[in-house]
Design a protein around this motif. Structure first.
Motif, short mmCIF file in Angstrom:
data_model
loop_
_atom_site.label_atom_id
_atom_site.label_comp_id
_atom_site.label_asym_id
_atom_site.label_seq_id
_atom_site.Cartn_x
_atom_site.Cartn_y
_atom_site.Cartn_z
N PRO A 257 30.33 19.65 116.21
CA PRO A 257 29.65 18.78 116.42
C PRO A 257 28.36 18.59 115.53
CG PRO A 257 30.65 18.10 118.11
CD PRO A 257 30.88 19.88 118.04
N SER A 258 27.90 17.52 114.52
CA SER A 258 26.80 17.76 114.01
C SER A 258 25.83 17.30 114.74
CB SER A 258 26.66 16.72 112.36
OG SER A 258 26.55 15.55 112.89
N HIS A 278 14.16 21.57 112.29
CA HIS A 278 14.34 22.05 110.91
C HIS A 278 16.05 21.93 110.92
CE1 HIS A 278 15.36 24.84 107.32
NE2 HIS A 278 15.82 25.50 108.11
N GLY A 279 16.54 21.64 110.44
CA GLY A 279 18.33 21.33 110.52
C GLY A 279 18.68 20.34 110.61
N ALA A 280 18.68 19.94 111.55
CA ALA A 280 18.71 18.61 112.27
C ALA A 280 18.26 17.06 111.42
CB ALA A 280 18.14 18.37 113.59
N GLY A 281 19.30 16.44 111.95
CA GLY A 281 18.92 15.01 111.20
C GLY A 281 18.49 14.20 112.32
N GLU A 529 22.27 25.63 114.94
CA GLU A 529 22.86 27.13 113.78
C GLU A 529 24.32 27.28 113.75
OE1 GLU A 529 23.44 32.06 115.06
OE2 GLU A 529 22.98 30.45 116.15
N VAL A 530 25.19 26.33 114.96
CA VAL A 530 26.48 26.71 114.99
C VAL A 530 26.89 25.05 114.67
CG1 VAL A 530 26.44 27.72 116.67
CG2 VAL A 530 26.62 25.08 117.61
N GLN A 531 26.13 23.75 114.34
CA GLN A 531 26.88 22.82 114.16
C GLN A 531 28.21 22.46 112.78
OE1 GLN A 531 23.84 19.95 112.82
NE2 GLN A 531 22.92 21.46 111.78
N GLY A 532 28.97 22.59 112.62
CA GLY A 532 29.98 22.39 111.77
C GLY A 532 30.86 23.59 111.50
N ALA A 533 30.45 24.31 112.66
CA ALA A 533 31.36 25.91 112.30
C ALA A 533 32.59 25.28 113.12
CB ALA A 533 30.23 26.65 113.29
N PRO A 534 33.56 25.98 112.69
CA PRO A 534 34.70 25.91 113.69
C PRO A 534 34.26 26.56 114.88
CG PRO A 534 35.48 26.95 111.58
CD PRO A 534 33.71 27.23 111.65
N VAL A 535 35.59 25.79 115.58
CA VAL A 535 35.10 26.14 117.54
C VAL A 535 35.94 26.88 117.66
CG1 VAL A 535 36.01 24.91 119.40
CG2 VAL A 535 34.00 23.69 118.05
N VAL A 536 35.99 28.02 118.63
CA VAL A 536 36.62 28.99 118.69
C VAL A 536 37.36 29.01 120.12
CG1 VAL A 536 37.28 31.49 119.90
CG2 VAL A 536 36.06 31.20 117.50
N ALA A 551 32.13 27.91 121.76
CA ALA A 551 31.55 29.06 121.45
C ALA A 551 32.41 28.86 119.18
CB ALA A 551 33.47 30.45 121.36
N ALA A 552 31.52 29.76 118.66
CA ALA A 552 31.35 28.90 116.58
C ALA A 552 31.78 30.46 115.79
CB ALA A 552 30.40 27.92 117.22
N ARG A 553 32.42 30.57 115.22
CA ARG A 553 32.94 31.44 114.71
C ARG A 553 31.62 31.31 112.93
NH1 ARG A 553 34.18 36.42 113.95
NH2 ARG A 553 35.41 35.99 115.49
N LEU A 554 31.28 32.34 113.06
CA LEU A 554 30.30 31.72 111.36
C LEU A 554 30.64 33.39 110.97
CD1 LEU A 554 26.41 30.96 114.05
CD2 LEU A 554 27.70 29.77 112.22
N ALA A 555 29.64 33.15 109.58
CA ALA A 555 29.58 34.57 108.69
C ALA A 555 29.32 36.20 109.85
CB ALA A 555 29.45 34.40 107.87
N SER A 556 28.05 36.01 110.98
CA SER A 556 27.67 36.87 110.76
C SER A 556 28.50 37.29 112.05
CB SER A 556 26.09 36.61 112.16
OG SER A 556 26.55 35.34 112.24
#
Length: 592
Positions: A257-258, A278-281, A529-536, A551-556
């Motif tokens: 979730p965001s 930073h990055g939070a609504g 950092e992980v908001q919006g990312a696919p959940v593993v 667990a969230a999948r990021l590019a890194s």
């Protein structure tokens, strides 16, 4: 790479988490329980949990629980029985009372009698004994004895019941899978409510039925006498009670979730936008009756930076929305909702006006509705919800009834439960949860007249700043940061698309007005950092009880966030990575 925080750490001392709690374990004649402050908690008989708690409560005209202070605790022996005497008093919110409770523990029987005296004039909604039943009784048949000696049959609810599962109670009986349990009440008529609506881990049997008029005047010389008898006997052949799951909880939404934070309601003005935002609504609630709402909006815009706002309007009349919507023109808005000031839900007249204005004015954002209050209000009124709301809202505070740390921790499992039931109510629409706050930011059930907030919100604050007992001393502790991570994981399920947490800054927030971060600020950074990312996908069965993981999948790589909310160290493996955490510790791991 692993980032680990183990209590105590950061700026909040570990003692903040259970500061001031007095705990006295008692074991006798097969019974075991804890006296925590002035409450009888965790009541078991020969290893089987019978009741979550027995308490004596005083609730004022606004349903606020007047704190009980334990003055004396004495234990004596009477033959084969143990007798525990508690003396306590209440002195807050203009309400003063005192009581003596006598607890007698014998083989297969517990008796609690209470004599309470009123010491001041005040308006009360309820005074007397409450019995809390554990939630693992869900689906168990329940026999209800009424004052006329007739009986009816029901069950402890599985779905969170919006209304009383049992009323007109003189006695209750059920089977635990080991014992037949019976309760008999004297001194008043009782009824039951499902406290999971407020994320309490209990069903509550209480005195003074809600159908009676309230509030009621009481004064010096008034007295209340009540008692409850609990009998436990070996049960016959019957289906065993369900066994509570003994594993952790994992995020199982499709995406993380965001993350938003509640707007700061404390007085003051930060010298610069706090770095942890930073990055939070930012979610801002604007009570259009208050003269300071435009300044509250300006403060929220500053704290949000370039992030969009989640705006919740509170109004009495649809005409009040015109000025508010005009003020939002050109403001980045992710979501916009309106709630009735008295009922705290989205009503049809307000919704229709908001929808019409939003189509004419250049206001962006999804129009959402539901309640600004507890899940309770959504559960009870969702049939009234306009069909075209774009998303469903509710908020969470774990301390509507109980300020104890045990309750705060136990609420985490119930947060998962309300999120799933809200997702079913939403019926395909997204769910937006929050703010999630330790203490209540407003009183959804007050009977006192509404009072306007100050015009100068920078000097005096607004909203929660003026709500009794709204600031929890645990907010700045390291353990709260772990709890916050666990709460977010619990809510990362079903149709939940966004979660609003705490406040941006101030005593109910992620750091001080002068820019000093609290331990929870590090958790906020992890979540942003992980908001919006696919959940593993994770296997909840691999987690010890009390552990929450996302667990969230990021590019890194895969980011693994883990919180241990138990009072014991844990070691386990997730996604091939070993994890060891001290009690109430948390970790962030970056996996390939």
């Amino acid at each position: 790479m692993t980032d680990t925080a183990t209590a105590p750490a950061g700026s909040g001392p570990a003692s903040d988490w259970r500061a001031g709690e007095e705990r006295h374990p008692i074991e006798s004649t097969g019974w075991s329980l804890e006296v925590i402050d002035a409450s009888l908690d965790h009541i078991s008989y020969r290893g089987t949990r019978i009741l979550r708690a027995l308490r004596v409560i005083v609730r004022d005209r606004d349903w606020r629980t007047v704190p009980a202070v334990l003055d004396a605790l004495e234990t004596t022996v009477d033959g084969a029985a143990t007798v525990v005497t508690l003396r306590a008093h209440h002195d807050d919110l203009g309400a003063r009372a005192h009581w003596t409770a006598t607890l007698r523990l014998d083989q297969g029987r517990l008796d609690l009698s209470v004599d309470l005296g009123v010491d001041s004039d005040f308006l009360r909604n309820r005074i007397g004994i409450v019995a809390l039943h554990p939630t693992d009784l869900a689906s168990i048949p329940l026999a209800v004895t009424h004052p006329d000696a007739s009986t009816t049959s029901t069950v402890f609810p599985v779905e969170i019941s919006p209304h009383q599962p049992a009323v007109d109670i003189a006695g209750l009986a059920w089977h635990t899978g080991v014992f037949d349990v019976a309760l008999r009440f004297e001194g008043d008529v009782f009824e039951m409510e499902d406290q999971r609506n407020w994320t309490d881990a209990s069903y509550k049997t209480y005195s003074t039925p809600l159908g009676l008029p309230f509030p009621v005047d009481v004064g010096p010389g008034d007295a209340v006498g009540q008692s409850v008898t609990v009998t436990v006997a070996p049960g016959g052949a019957a289906d065993p009670a369900p066994v509570a799951s003994e594993h952790g909880i994992v995020a199982d939404a499709a995406r993380v979730p965001s993350v938003t934070v509640g707007a700061a309601t404390a007085p003051g003005t930060p010298g610069a936008r706090p770095a942890w935002l930073h990055g939070a609504g930012v979610l801002v609630e604007l009570d259009l009756r208050d003269p300071g709402w435009t300044r509250a909006l300006a403060r929220a815009r500053r704290d949000a930076g370039s992030s969009p706002l989640d705006v919740r309007l509170i109004a009495v009349d649809p005409s009040q929305l015109d000025h508010a919507v005009a003020a939002l023109c050109g403001v980045p808005v992710a979501r916009l909702a309106v709630f009735d000031a008295a009922r705290h839900i989205t009503t049809a007249p307000l919704w229709e006006r908001l929808r019409d204005l939003a189509t004419r004015e250049p206001v962006l954002g999804l129009l959402v509705g539901g309640t600004r209050g507890h899940f309770t209000e959504l559960n009870r009124t969702h049939a009234e919800l306009p069909r075209d709301v774009g998303g469903v809202t509710f908020s969470i505070t774990p301390q509507m009834h109980d300020l104890s740390t045990d309750q705060v921790v136990e609420s985490l499992v119930e947060q998962r439960r309300v999120a799933l039931q809200a997702s079913r109510i939403a019926d395909g629409r997204p769910v937006h949860v929050g703010p999630v706050t330790l203490r209540a930011r407003f009183n959804a059930v007050a009977t006192s007249p509404w009072a306007a907030g100050p015009a100068d919100v920078d000097a005096f604050g607004y909203g929660a700043e003026h709500v009794w007992n709204s600031t929890d001393p645990r907010q700045g502790s390291d353990e709260y940061a772990t709890w916050l991570l666990a709460s977010f994981v619990a809510l990362s399920t079903g149709a939940v698309e966004s979660v609003a947490l705490a406040e941006a800054w101030g005593p109910r927030g992620f750091g001080s007005v002068d820019g000093v971060p609290a331990p929870a600020a590090s958790v906020l950074a992890w979540l942003v950092e992980v908001q919006g990312a696919p959940v593993v996908a994770l296997d909840a069965a691999a987690l010890p009880d009390g552990v929450f993981a996302l667990a969230a999948r990021l590019a890194s790589g895969t980011v693994l966030l883990v919180a241990n909310t138990s009072q014991a160290p844990v070691s386990f493996s997730l996604l091939g990575a070993p994890v060891s955490l001290a009690p109430f510790a948390r970790a962030r791991l970056l996996l390939p």
